[in-house]
Motif scaffolding. Structure first.
Motif, PDB file in Angstrom:
ATOM      1  N   GLY A 316      -4.297 -51.995  57.586  1.00 31.47           N
ATOM      2  CA  GLY A 316      -5.201 -52.345  56.508  1.00 31.47           C
ATOM      3  C   GLY A 316      -5.996 -53.584  56.846  1.00 31.47           C
ATOM      4  O   GLY A 316      -6.694 -53.641  57.850  1.00 31.47           O
ATOM      5  N   ALA A 317      -5.873 -54.616  56.017  1.00 26.55           N
ATOM      6  CA  ALA A 317      -6.633 -55.846  56.226  1.00 26.55           C
ATOM      7  C   ALA A 317      -6.231 -56.537  57.529  1.00 26.55           C
ATOM      8  O   ALA A 317      -7.058 -57.187  58.179  1.00 26.55           O
ATOM      9  CB  ALA A 317      -6.444 -56.784  55.043  1.00 26.55           C
ATOM     10  N   THR A 318      -4.950 -56.414  57.907  1.00 30.90           N
ATOM     11  CA  THR A 318      -4.462 -56.974  59.167  1.00 30.90           C
ATOM     12  C   THR A 318      -3.554 -55.943  59.829  1.00 30.90           C
ATOM     13  O   THR A 318      -3.221 -54.912  59.229  1.00 30.90           O
ATOM     14  CB  THR A 318      -3.659 -58.271  58.954  1.00 30.90           C
ATOM     15  N   LYS A 319      -3.127 -56.230  61.059  1.00 32.34           N
ATOM     16  CA  LYS A 319      -2.233 -55.299  61.742  1.00 32.34           C
ATOM     17  C   LYS A 319      -0.877 -55.199  61.048  1.00 32.34           C
ATOM     18  O   LYS A 319      -0.130 -54.240  61.272  1.00 32.34           O
ATOM     19  CB  LYS A 319      -2.046 -55.700  63.207  1.00 32.34           C
ATOM     20  N   TRP A 320      -0.563 -56.173  60.214  1.00 31.99           N
ATOM     21  CA  TRP A 320       0.736 -56.183  59.541  1.00 31.99           C
ATOM     22  C   TRP A 320       0.700 -55.442  58.206  1.00 31.99           C
ATOM     23  O   TRP A 320       1.726 -55.312  57.536  1.00 31.99           O
ATOM     24  CB  TRP A 320       1.193 -57.629  59.326  1.00 31.99           C
ATOM     25  N   ASP A 321      -0.470 -54.976  57.815  1.00 33.05           N
ATOM     26  CA  ASP A 321      -0.633 -54.159  56.616  1.00 33.05           C
ATOM     27  C   ASP A 321      -0.585 -52.698  57.067  1.00 33.05           C
ATOM     28  O   ASP A 321      -1.603 -52.100  57.393  1.00 33.05           O
ATOM     29  CB  ASP A 321      -1.966 -54.497  55.941  1.00 33.05           C
ATOM     30  N   VAL A 322       0.612 -52.136  57.113  1.00 31.26           N
ATOM     31  CA  VAL A 322       0.845 -50.866  57.795  1.00 31.26           C
ATOM     32  C   VAL A 322       0.515 -49.685  56.878  1.00 31.26           C
ATOM     33  O   VAL A 322       0.994 -49.613  55.739  1.00 31.26           O
ATOM     34  CB  VAL A 322       2.305 -50.761  58.273  1.00 31.26           C
ATOM     35  N   LEU A 323      -0.294 -48.753  57.395  1.00 31.28           N
ATOM     36  CA  LEU A 323      -0.687 -47.550  56.675  1.00 31.28           C
ATOM     37  C   LEU A 323      -0.053 -46.322  57.317  1.00 31.28           C
ATOM     38  O   LEU A 323       0.299 -46.348  58.500  1.00 31.28           O
ATOM     39  CB  LEU A 323      -2.209 -47.396  56.688  1.00 31.28           C
ATOM     40  N   PRO A 324       0.076 -45.210  56.586  1.00 33.43           N
ATOM     41  CA  PRO A 324       0.621 -43.986  57.183  1.00 33.43           C
ATOM     42  C   PRO A 324      -0.321 -43.420  58.249  1.00 33.43           C
ATOM     43  O   PRO A 324      -1.533 -43.679  58.227  1.00 33.43           O
ATOM     44  CB  PRO A 324       0.715 -43.013  55.989  1.00 33.43           C
ATOM     45  N   ARG A 325       0.241 -42.641  59.162  1.00 35.29           N
ATOM     46  CA  ARG A 325      -0.589 -41.966  60.156  1.00 35.29           C
ATOM     47  C   ARG A 325      -1.550 -41.010  59.465  1.00 35.29           C
ATOM     48  O   ARG A 325      -1.171 -40.262  58.564  1.00 35.29           O
ATOM     49  CB  ARG A 325       0.275 -41.178  61.135  1.00 35.29           C
ATOM     50  N   ASP A 326      -2.821 -41.027  59.872  1.00 38.43           N
ATOM     51  CA  ASP A 326      -3.855 -40.173  59.306  1.00 38.43           C
ATOM     52  C   ASP A 326      -4.471 -39.380  60.444  1.00 38.43           C
ATOM     53  O   ASP A 326      -5.305 -39.895  61.191  1.00 38.43           O
ATOM     54  CB  ASP A 326      -4.903 -41.038  58.600  1.00 38.43           C
ATOM     55  N   LEU A 327      -4.057 -38.119  60.604  1.00 41.60           N
ATOM     56  CA  LEU A 327      -4.534 -37.323  61.726  1.00 41.60           C
ATOM     57  C   LEU A 327      -6.037 -37.082  61.653  1.00 41.60           C
ATOM     58  O   LEU A 327      -6.712 -37.041  62.689  1.00 41.60           O
ATOM     59  CB  LEU A 327      -3.799 -35.979  61.785  1.00 41.60           C
ATOM     60  N   ASP A 429      11.356 -60.084  53.350  1.00 45.16           N
ATOM     61  CA  ASP A 429      11.745 -58.716  53.675  1.00 45.16           C
ATOM     62  C   ASP A 429      10.528 -57.845  53.943  1.00 45.16           C
ATOM     63  O   ASP A 429      10.553 -56.977  54.827  1.00 45.16           O
ATOM     64  CB  ASP A 429      12.568 -58.115  52.526  1.00 45.16           C
ATOM     65  N   ASP A 430       9.440 -58.071  53.198  1.00 48.71           N
ATOM     66  CA  ASP A 430       8.217 -57.299  53.427  1.00 48.71           C
ATOM     67  C   ASP A 430       7.610 -57.641  54.785  1.00 48.71           C
ATOM     68  O   ASP A 430       7.146 -56.756  55.515  1.00 48.71           O
ATOM     69  CB  ASP A 430       7.198 -57.581  52.320  1.00 48.71           C
ATOM     70  N   VAL A 431       7.596 -58.911  55.125  1.00 46.87           N
ATOM     71  CA  VAL A 431       7.066 -59.322  56.427  1.00 46.87           C
ATOM     72  C   VAL A 431       7.914 -58.716  57.543  1.00 46.87           C
ATOM     73  O   VAL A 431       7.393 -58.209  58.542  1.00 46.87           O
ATOM     74  CB  VAL A 431       7.029 -60.856  56.546  1.00 46.87           C
ATOM     75  N   LEU A 432       9.222 -58.745  57.370  1.00 48.73           N
ATOM     76  CA  LEU A 432      10.123 -58.208  58.375  1.00 48.73           C
ATOM     77  C   LEU A 432       9.921 -56.700  58.551  1.00 48.73           C
ATOM     78  O   LEU A 432       9.955 -56.192  59.682  1.00 48.73           O
ATOM     79  CB  LEU A 432      11.567 -58.505  57.971  1.00 48.73           C
ATOM     80  N   ALA A 433       9.704 -55.987  57.448  1.00 50.21           N
ATOM     81  CA  ALA A 433       9.484 -54.545  57.539  1.00 50.21           C
ATOM     82  C   ALA A 433       8.254 -54.236  58.374  1.00 50.21           C
ATOM     83  O   ALA A 433       8.263 -53.302  59.200  1.00 50.21           O
ATOM     84  CB  ALA A 433       9.337 -53.949  56.140  1.00 50.21           C
ATOM     85  N   ALA A 434       7.188 -55.002  58.197  1.00 56.34           N
ATOM     86  CA  ALA A 434       5.976 -54.788  58.983  1.00 56.34           C
ATOM     87  C   ALA A 434       6.204 -55.140  60.449  1.00 56.34           C
ATOM     88  O   ALA A 434       5.707 -54.460  61.355  1.00 56.34           O
ATOM     89  CB  ALA A 434       4.830 -55.610  58.414  1.00 56.34           C
ATOM     90  N   LEU A 435       6.958 -56.206  60.707  1.00 54.46           N
ATOM     91  CA  LEU A 435       7.260 -56.586  62.088  1.00 54.46           C
ATOM     92  C   LEU A 435       8.029 -55.472  62.801  1.00 54.46           C
ATOM     93  O   LEU A 435       7.768 -55.180  63.973  1.00 54.46           O
ATOM     94  CB  LEU A 435       8.074 -57.875  62.114  1.00 54.46           C
ATOM     95  N   ARG A 436       8.957 -54.863  62.114  1.00 54.19           N
ATOM     96  CA  ARG A 436       9.756 -53.799  62.732  1.00 54.19           C
ATOM     97  C   ARG A 436       8.869 -52.638  63.188  1.00 54.19           C
ATOM     98  O   ARG A 436       9.161 -51.986  64.176  1.00 54.19           O
ATOM     99  CB  ARG A 436      10.814 -53.303  61.758  1.00 54.19           C
ATOM    100  N   VAL A 437       7.796 -52.406  62.473  1.00 51.50           N
ATOM    101  CA  VAL A 437       6.915 -51.291  62.802  1.00 51.50           C
ATOM    102  C   VAL A 437       5.886 -51.671  63.867  1.00 51.50           C
ATOM    103  O   VAL A 437       5.624 -50.906  64.784  1.00 51.50           O
ATOM    104  CB  VAL A 437       6.191 -50.787  61.533  1.00 51.50           C
ATOM    105  N   MET A 438       5.304 -52.867  63.744  1.00 53.53           N
ATOM    106  CA  MET A 438       4.114 -53.192  64.526  1.00 53.53           C
ATOM    107  C   MET A 438       4.308 -54.254  65.600  1.00 53.53           C
ATOM    108  O   MET A 438       3.409 -54.480  66.412  1.00 53.53           O
ATOM    109  CB  MET A 438       3.001 -53.661  63.588  1.00 53.53           C
ATOM    110  N   SER A 439       5.432 -54.935  65.649  1.00 56.24           N
ATOM    111  CA  SER A 439       5.600 -56.032  66.603  1.00 56.24           C
ATOM    112  C   SER A 439       5.453 -55.573  68.051  1.00 56.24           C
ATOM    113  O   SER A 439       5.901 -54.487  68.427  1.00 56.24           O
ATOM    114  CB  SER A 439       6.979 -56.678  66.437  1.00 56.24           C
ATOM    115  N   ARG A 440       4.859 -56.437  68.855  1.00 58.98           N
ATOM    116  CA  ARG A 440       4.749 -56.167  70.292  1.00 58.98           C
ATOM    117  C   ARG A 440       6.121 -56.129  70.954  1.00 58.98           C
ATOM    118  O   ARG A 440       6.264 -55.553  72.037  1.00 58.98           O
ATOM    119  CB  ARG A 440       3.866 -57.234  70.958  1.00 58.98           C
ATOM    120  N   ASP A 441       7.127 -56.720  70.336  1.00 62.53           N
ATOM    121  CA  ASP A 441       8.480 -56.668  70.897  1.00 62.53           C
ATOM    122  C   ASP A 441       8.972 -55.239  71.066  1.00 62.53           C
ATOM    123  O   ASP A 441       9.815 -54.962  71.924  1.00 62.53           O
ATOM    124  CB  ASP A 441       9.453 -57.442  70.002  1.00 62.53           C
TER     125      ASP A 441
END
Length: 580
Positions: A316-327, A429-441
């Motif tokens: 969304g607004a940033t890489k940490w604003d995670v949206l569902p996959r849209d084919l 917890d919300d920040v952590l959830a986004a990190l789990r999905v998008m982090s470069r780690d």
């Protein structure tokens, strides 16, 4: 039973002749290695050149043509090697120049070219160039970086005194105050990564001399990190306010005023007359129209670009604003790039790299359909027009890793984001959830070689935890299983090498409004390929003209056994490559 071709032999594959001739890289498959996480040969828990040398046959068996090596130069490792303190040596953590020469020779013996990572938008603040630059305002290298006084009317070093409002990609202002000289230096990334001033001819000449030094040593080209950021608007105007007291300055440095001039000059000074090299420009924010200019052979700038449009679609607004996959959005993006570079230029094809989450977790299904979705992602990507890139572990279907809490993240971008977001009041917890999905780690967990402790990556303690699913997902198991993701990727490489339509055929997107099925054709002369993929966990019918005829066409590669009576109805996450 798999419908893939028989797997390649698991014996050593050496002596393969490298691709050659003008535009050889169009037929190539590139494999990216993140050295810190690939293979550790000395037990210190950090991947190294010795580990890469020991695993080269894995790459040869996969059928790849080019090895892209992420930075191995001396570095304080503030950004895991993308902060370089010496461009003409090897980081001792990784080995020595002699070992690098051994790696280069061993790769060439296997018909594999080696491309270095070139990071010249910025250096480390511990590079001798910057050490001299910050030593005093009169030093000859002062102008090699972007130094500016405090904003008029502000006390130097106080909030808001930065020369402009640009924000860093790694959070916070893009300017760091230097108390000794009373001025600020620009860093679009970490404060330990000051930006080079490419307006200074001496900077450019020093960079070109370094590049020639590596090419003369035998390397086969460069992947150029954020290369379209090297030209800045010298007025350094404020950027669009972003609401946090900072501004988005990208309009002043993304594909800046002199970028085409600089890249053409680089080509003339470094690459002219060296036809066997590969130049890849990583270009955040680049448009299709700009990419066509950058990669137009008549302009002599770069061979291909890395663009980021498709990996921003789930943000969304940033890489940490995670949206569902849209084919549908994914197809529109890929289709636009296929059309935009159809007549001139060339594109890089990738799902993931060292900066992106694992493809099967992000775009596929890393649960029940992990293997099938990993194969389908590979087939759909590799059959587009462009040069495909495989990131280490992608050929195994490696997934995102579990992270217990904020302390489990190591990447500077992730660490800084968590600190900045929670300081501004975001729910942890919300920040952590986004990190789990998008982090470069997610991309940087160690390569999973077998089911032994630490996945066979090291005999010591790994620098980053190995994903616990290495007991199931690993190279040894993949090589032993003829129906694995690895052997599917090997078959994709074989198709690229043996079927000209894969490389040179035109591209036509089909079913652009189908939210489940990805379908397109590649046509060259009297040969047409149809690629179909089901991006869902339910059966799907491919509703195209001549579907019945296509169902009877020659199957070049597939993920599932084909039921002749089912036509073009695909099983969950099934894909097929057909020819007629």
């Amino acid at each position: 039973m798999s419908t893939s071709p028989a797997p390649a032999s698991t014996t050593d594959t050496t002596g393969r002749a490298p691709l050659s001739g003008p535009g050889w890289w169009k037929s190539a498959v590139v494999y990216q290695i993140y050295p810190r996480s690939f293979a550790d040969s000395d037990g210190d828990g950090i991947g190294d050149l010795g580990g890469i040398i020991a695993k080269l046959d894995h790459l040869a068996q996969l059928g790849i043509d080019v090895l892209w090596l992420s930075p191995v130069y001396p570095s304080p490792q503030d950004d895991n090697g993308y902060d370089i303190s010496d461009y003409q040596d090897i980081e001792p953590l990784f080995g020595t120049l002699e070992q690098f020469d051994e790696l280069l020779a061993a790769a060439h013996d296997r018909g594999i070219r080696l491309v270095m990572d070139l990071v010249v938008n910025h250096t480390s603040d511990e590079h001798p160039w910057f050490t001299a630059s910050r030593s005093n305002t009169g030093d000859p290298k002062r102008d090699w970086y972007w130094w500016r006084p405090a904003r008029e009317g502000f006390e130097p070093g106080t909030p808001g005194a930065e020369p402009n409002n640009w924000s860093s990609f790694f959070s916070g202002p893009a300017w760091e105050f230097d108390e000794a000289s009373g001025e600020y230096y620009l860093h679009l990334f970490s404060r330990k990564q000051p930006d080079l001033n490419w307006e200074n001819l001496q900077v450019r000449e020093a960079v070109y001399a370094m590049m020639r030094w590596w090419l003369d040593r035998g390397v086969d080209g460069f992947r150029m990190d954020v290369i379209n950021l090297i030209s800045k608007d010298t007025a350094l105007p404020d950027g669009r306010p972003t609401g946090d007291g900072l501004g988005d300055g990208t309009a002043s440095y993304t594909c800046g005023p002199r970028i085409h001039e600089f890249l053409h000059e680089m080509h003339e000074q470094v690459f002219a007359g060296r036809d066997a090299v590969l130049t890849v420009g990583e270009m955040p924010g680049v448009t299709v129209e700009e990419a066509a200019l950058f990669t137009d052979p008549e302009r002599a700038e770069v061979d291909m670009v890395f663009q980021f449009e498709h990996v921003g679609l789930d943000q969304g607004a940033t890489k940490w604003d995670v949206l569902p996959r849209d084919l549908l959005a994914l197809k529109r993006s890929f289709g636009r790039w296929q059309d935009g570079l159809a007549d001139r230029g060339w594109n890089s094809l990738y799902w993931n790299n060292h900066d992106q989450p694992r493809a099967v977790s992000r775009f596929g299904d890393d649960g029940e359909f992990r293997v099938a979705s990993a194969k389908t992602l590979g087939a759909v990507l590799h059959l587009h027009r462009g040069t495909p890139y495989v990131y280490q572990g992608e050929e195994l279907g490696m997934t995102n890793a579990p992270f217990d809490g904020p302390g489990a993240f190591l990447d500077i971008e992730s660490v800084n984001h968590y600190a900045a977001a929670t300081a501004l009041g975001a729910n942890g917890d919300d920040v952590l959830a986004a990190l789990r999905v998008m982090s470069r780690d997610n991309a940087r967990t160690p390569m999973q070689w077998d089911d032994s402790p630490h996945g066979g990556f090291t005999t010591g303690t790994p620098w980053a935890p190995v994903n616990p699913n290495t007991t199931e997902i690993n190279a040894a198991a993949a090589l032993a299983d003829p129906d694995s993701v690895f052997h599917h990727y090997r078959a994709l490489a074989d198709l690229r090498h043996s079927v000209p339509a894969v490389v040179h055929g035109d591209f036509t997107m089909l079913l652009p409004d189908d939210p489940t099925v990805y379908a397109f054709t590649r046509r060259l002369d009297d040969v047409t390929l149809l690629v179909v993929g089901n991006f869902s966990g339910s059966p799907a019918t491919v509703d195209i003209p001549d579907a019945a005829d296509w169902a009877r066409a020659e199957l070049l590669l597939g993920t599932h056994p084909v039921d002749a009576g089912a036509g073009l109805t695909l099983q969950p996450w099934e894909s097929r490559v057909l020819r007629r």
